[in-house]
Write a protein that holds these residues in place. Structure first.
Motif, PDB file in Angstrom:
ATOM      1  N   LYS A  44       0.828  -1.201   0.000  1.00 30.50           N
ATOM      2  CA  LYS A  44       0.000   0.000   0.000  1.00 30.50           C
ATOM      3  C   LYS A  44       0.869   1.262   0.000  1.00 30.50           C
ATOM      4  O   LYS A  44       1.760   1.416   0.829  1.00 30.50           O
ATOM      5  CB  LYS A  44      -0.921   0.010   1.225  1.00 30.50           C
ATOM      6  CG  LYS A  44      -1.834   1.236   1.286  1.00 30.50           C
ATOM      7  CD  LYS A  44      -2.776   1.147   2.448  1.00 30.50           C
ATOM      8  CE  LYS A  44      -3.639   2.409   2.527  1.00 30.50           C
ATOM      9  NZ  LYS A  44      -4.461   2.596   1.298  1.00 30.50           N
ATOM     10  N   ILE A  46       1.548   4.992   0.834  1.00 40.22           N
ATOM     11  CA  ILE A  46       1.050   5.895   1.873  1.00 40.22           C
ATOM     12  C   ILE A  46       1.443   7.342   1.638  1.00 40.22           C
ATOM     13  O   ILE A  46       0.826   8.257   2.184  1.00 40.22           O
ATOM     14  CB  ILE A  46       1.534   5.448   3.258  1.00 40.22           C
ATOM     15  CG1 ILE A  46       3.062   5.497   3.323  1.00 40.22           C
ATOM     16  CG2 ILE A  46       1.017   4.065   3.608  1.00 40.22           C
ATOM     17  CD1 ILE A  46       3.594   5.409   4.727  1.00 40.22           C
ATOM     18  N   TYR A  47       2.495   7.568   0.833  1.00 41.40           N
ATOM     19  CA  TYR A  47       2.919   8.941   0.612  1.00 41.40           C
ATOM     20  C   TYR A  47       3.836   9.001  -0.604  1.00 41.40           C
ATOM     21  O   TYR A  47       4.516   8.016  -0.932  1.00 41.40           O
ATOM     22  CB  TYR A  47       3.665   9.490   1.837  1.00 41.40           C
ATOM     23  CG  TYR A  47       3.939  10.970   1.777  1.00 41.40           C
ATOM     24  CD1 TYR A  47       2.920  11.895   1.961  1.00 41.40           C
ATOM     25  CD2 TYR A  47       5.226  11.455   1.541  1.00 41.40           C
ATOM     26  CE1 TYR A  47       3.171  13.258   1.914  1.00 41.40           C
ATOM     27  CE2 TYR A  47       5.486  12.809   1.489  1.00 41.40           C
ATOM     28  CZ  TYR A  47       4.446  13.714   1.665  1.00 41.40           C
ATOM     29  OH  TYR A  47       4.694  15.054   1.606  1.00 41.40           O
ATOM     30  N   ASN A  69      -2.715   8.719  11.154  1.00 47.00           N
ATOM     31  CA  ASN A  69      -2.917   8.867   9.719  1.00 47.00           C
ATOM     32  C   ASN A  69      -2.678   7.548   8.999  1.00 47.00           C
ATOM     33  O   ASN A  69      -3.406   7.198   8.056  1.00 47.00           O
ATOM     34  CB  ASN A  69      -2.000   9.948   9.169  1.00 47.00           C
ATOM     35  CG  ASN A  69      -2.124  10.126   7.673  1.00 47.00           C
ATOM     36  OD1 ASN A  69      -1.368   9.519   6.911  1.00 47.00           O
ATOM     37  ND2 ASN A  69      -3.082  10.943   7.250  1.00 47.00           N
ATOM     38  N   GLN A  73      -5.406   5.366   6.861  1.00 52.69           N
ATOM     39  CA  GLN A  73      -5.224   4.869   5.496  1.00 52.69           C
ATOM     40  C   GLN A  73      -5.448   3.365   5.412  1.00 52.69           C
ATOM     41  O   GLN A  73      -5.986   2.857   4.424  1.00 52.69           O
ATOM     42  CB  GLN A  73      -3.818   5.220   5.001  1.00 52.69           C
ATOM     43  CG  GLN A  73      -3.574   6.709   4.826  1.00 52.69           C
ATOM     44  CD  GLN A  73      -2.278   6.984   4.090  1.00 52.69           C
ATOM     45  OE1 GLN A  73      -2.049   6.454   2.993  1.00 52.69           O
ATOM     46  NE2 GLN A  73      -1.416   7.804   4.678  1.00 52.69           N
ATOM     47  N   GLU A  76      -9.117   2.612   5.352  1.00 50.13           N
ATOM     48  CA  GLU A  76      -9.785   2.909   4.088  1.00 50.13           C
ATOM     49  C   GLU A  76      -9.951   1.649   3.248  1.00 50.13           C
ATOM     50  O   GLU A  76     -10.936   1.506   2.522  1.00 50.13           O
ATOM     51  CB  GLU A  76      -8.983   3.958   3.311  1.00 50.13           C
ATOM     52  CG  GLU A  76      -9.004   5.342   3.938  1.00 50.13           C
ATOM     53  CD  GLU A  76      -8.096   6.312   3.193  1.00 50.13           C
ATOM     54  OE1 GLU A  76      -7.426   5.862   2.231  1.00 50.13           O
ATOM     55  OE2 GLU A  76      -8.049   7.511   3.563  1.00 50.13           O
TER      56      GLU A  76
END
Length: 216
Positions: A44, A46-47, A69, A73, A76
């Motif tokens: 995944k 993330i940034y 945060n 995520q 989600e």
């Protein structure tokens, strides 16, 4: 009704990445009761750090995150997943993608630093010896033990000159590239404390300035 899957998440305070695309496996150690979920979360994103147009203008960047945060995520994609945080509540990610090390400059800095430390330490030792009158102490001690005045350099000065560097090397637990023991050296301990203080200050400043990535 089956119990929800649990994800155990551990993130260090300072993480260095070498790609502008940051995935969860780049910053965290994870364990989950569901192997399929774990494989998906590792990939995944993330940034994403912004890239400079010119490659030679790339500078390493630092971004502060709250673990909330990251959990947001994760939820989600898996809203029913239970996440247990075992690491830091706030952490920073340091991106060094595209950076090239200037070895000649680094060598020059090291040489200059060594010269400064050498002469600074020598000046400090000489000043200390002069302040406490080490020469007078040696003269008096030699006269009391031997029964005659010293005629210059004696065994005391020789062993003192040998013992001082040996004592320094033993204290700092370092002789060349080898350690006297397996324990961390005092310099390594102080450097780790300094790094932790810098990370903590950076995180607190980012939080106060509203630059930390947190939940809404």
């Amino acid at each position: 009704m089956a119990a929800p899957d649990t994800l155990y998440l551990k993130i260090d305070q300072n993480i260095v990445v070498h790609s502008h695309q940051v995935s969860l496996q780049d910053i965290a150690s994870m364990e989950c009761t569901n192997e399929a979920v774990l494989r998906q979360l590792k990939q995944k994103k993330i940034y994403t750090f912004q890239q400079k147009e010119a490659p030679n203008q790339k500078k390493h960047r630092i971004q502060v995150f709250s673990v909330l945060n990251i959990i947001q995520q994760i939820h989600e994609d898996y809203p029913d997943l239970e996440v247990q945080n075992l690491g830091e509540s706030d952490f920073l990610i340091e991106c060094k993608a595209g950076l090239t090390e200037n070895k000649p400059l680094e060598i020059l800095k090291t040489v200059v630093l060594c010269v400064i430390i050498f002469f600074g330490a020598a000046f400090t030792i000489m000043t200390f010896n002069n302040d406490v009158a080490v020469a007078d102490v040696f003269t008096q001690l030699y006269q009391q033990v031997i029964g005659s005045e010293s005629d210059g350099v004696t065994e005391l000065e020789v062993f003192y000159a040998i013992g001082m560097p040996v004592g320094i090397m033993v204290f700092y637990n370092h002789i060349g590239k080898k350690k006297v023991t397996h324990d961390p050296t005092p310099i390594q301990v102080e450097m780790r404390k300094y790094e932790q203080d810098v990370d903590t200050t950076f995180i607190e400043n980012a939080s106060r300035e509203g630059k930390s990535i947190d939940v809404d």
